[in-house]
Design an enzyme around this catalytic site. Structure first.
Site, PDB file in Angstrom:
ATOM      1  N   ASP A  67       0.820  -1.208   0.000  1.00  0.00           N
ATOM      2  CA  ASP A  67       0.000   0.000   0.000  1.00  0.00           C
ATOM      3  C   ASP A  67       0.855   1.260   0.000  1.00  0.00           C
ATOM      4  OD1 ASP A  67       0.930  -0.457   2.592  1.00  0.00           O
ATOM      5  OD2 ASP A  67      -1.025  -1.062   3.341  1.00  0.00           O
ATOM      6  N   ASN A 136      -7.378  -3.335  14.421  1.00  0.00           N
ATOM      7  CA  ASN A 136      -8.770  -3.607  14.027  1.00  0.00           C
ATOM      8  C   ASN A 136      -8.871  -4.791  13.061  1.00  0.00           C
ATOM      9  OD1 ASN A 136      -7.765  -2.575  11.667  1.00  0.00           O
ATOM     10  ND2 ASN A 136      -9.147  -0.813  11.545  1.00  0.00           N
ATOM     11  N   HIS A 138      -7.166  -5.179  10.206  1.00  0.00           N
ATOM     12  CA  HIS A 138      -6.907  -4.928   8.778  1.00  0.00           C
ATOM     13  C   HIS A 138      -5.598  -5.576   8.333  1.00  0.00           C
ATOM     14  CE1 HIS A 138      -4.764  -0.795   9.631  1.00  0.00           C
ATOM     15  NE2 HIS A 138      -3.856  -1.733   9.506  1.00  0.00           N
ATOM     16  N   GLU A 143      -9.641  -2.119   5.410  1.00  0.00           N
ATOM     17  CA  GLU A 143     -10.267  -1.850   6.702  1.00  0.00           C
ATOM     18  C   GLU A 143     -11.479  -2.766   6.906  1.00  0.00           C
ATOM     19  OE1 GLU A 143      -8.508  -0.269   8.632  1.00  0.00           O
ATOM     20  OE2 GLU A 143      -8.200   1.839   8.183  1.00  0.00           O
TER      21      GLU A 143
END
Ligand code: F6R
Length: 259
Positions: A67, A136, A138, A143
């Site tokens: 990314d 979380n 990811h 996400e």
């Protein structure tokens, strides 16, 4: 899923470094997917040490990063390209032409995304993908609620991710809230996956990834469907796993019977 639990961050990172070294040394044209962030820093140090000790060369290796932020000018100090140069590429013998990092400077998100996918395909796909995991759940910047079939595209970062990553930005610096990321479907096509989790603050996400329900709410849980996924953890990151002792026992058996 293979779950490897080691006592410390350094031991888990050295395991990851050796795993990547073995993959590169055992493949003529290694294609390695790379991650950024805090979890992989000691792994990159291990790879640099292997290179310096003559155990590893990156001459034939092609890399694809997961990314990149959108909205930062090229080579901005906070870009993931700059991170990769500083933490790994400037210290090894990789050919800069063999380094791919998603980038989009003109808002032509669709073509930047499809070109990235096309480049991965042109090289025959990723052989080993290194991953961290967000608190979380990811992976990459996929996400929670990202499609488990998603491809490279733009994602809006959650408040959770923005606040966790704020530590890398100075108070006056503009922190991007968009990123171009490989999708979960893209990641799942890698032939092998190595996810590293370090520290107590990752223990809940790690438990959701390894033992939780398969759910888009925890994108990393998609790895339960991968045939060659290895999860390497320090003790703290593993501390919420229900089958903690079983994973330790499995690794003992693997060593004893070489299976
Ligand atoms: C970054 C990436 C992210 C990080 C994750 C964990 O390229 O892919 O998924 O791996 O946000 O970040 P750290 O390691 O900083 O906790």
């Amino acid at each position: 899923m293979r779950v490897v639990i080691l006592p410390t961050e350094v031991e888990a990172s050295n395991f990851a470094g050796q795993f990547i070294t073995d993959y590169i040394n055992n493949n003529k044209n290694p294609i390695v997917g790379l991650a950024t962030g805090g979890s992989v820093l000691l792994t990159y140090e291990a790879l640099i040490n292997h290179y310096k000790n003559g155990m590893l060369s990156f001459k034939n290796t092609i890399t694809f990063n997961l990314d990149e932020y959108i909205g930062l000018p090229p080579n901005h100090i906070q870009s993931y390209r700059n991170y990769m140069n500083q933490k790994l590429f400037d210290h090894i013998d990789i050919d800069p032409n063999n380094v791919y990092i998603p980038e989009c400077f003109d808002e032509n998100f669709d073509s930047a995304s499809s070109n990235y996918e096309a480049n991965i395909a042109k090289h025959g796909g990723i052989g080993l993908q290194l991953l961290g995991v967000g608190s979380n759940g990811h992976i990459g910047f996929n996400e929670p609620t990202s499609s488990l079939q998603s491809r490279t595209r733009v994602k809006t970062l959650t408040k959770n991710t923005l606040s966790k990553n704020a530590r890398f930005f100075k108070p006056h610096e503009n922190q991007p809230s968009l990123a171009l990321t490989m999708g979960i479907g893209t990641i799942m096509e890698a032939k092998n996956i190595l996810l590293i989790g370090l520290g107590k603050h990752k223990s809940k996400a790690v438990a959701d990834v390894v033992e939780g329900p398969l759910s888009a709410f925890c994108p990393g849980s998609a790895l339960q469907n991968h045939l060659n996924a290895t999860i390497v953890l320090d003790k703290l990151a593993a501390s919420d796993l229900k089958l903690y002792d079983y994973y330790l026992q499995t690794e003992k058996m693997k060593t004893k019977y070489n299976c």
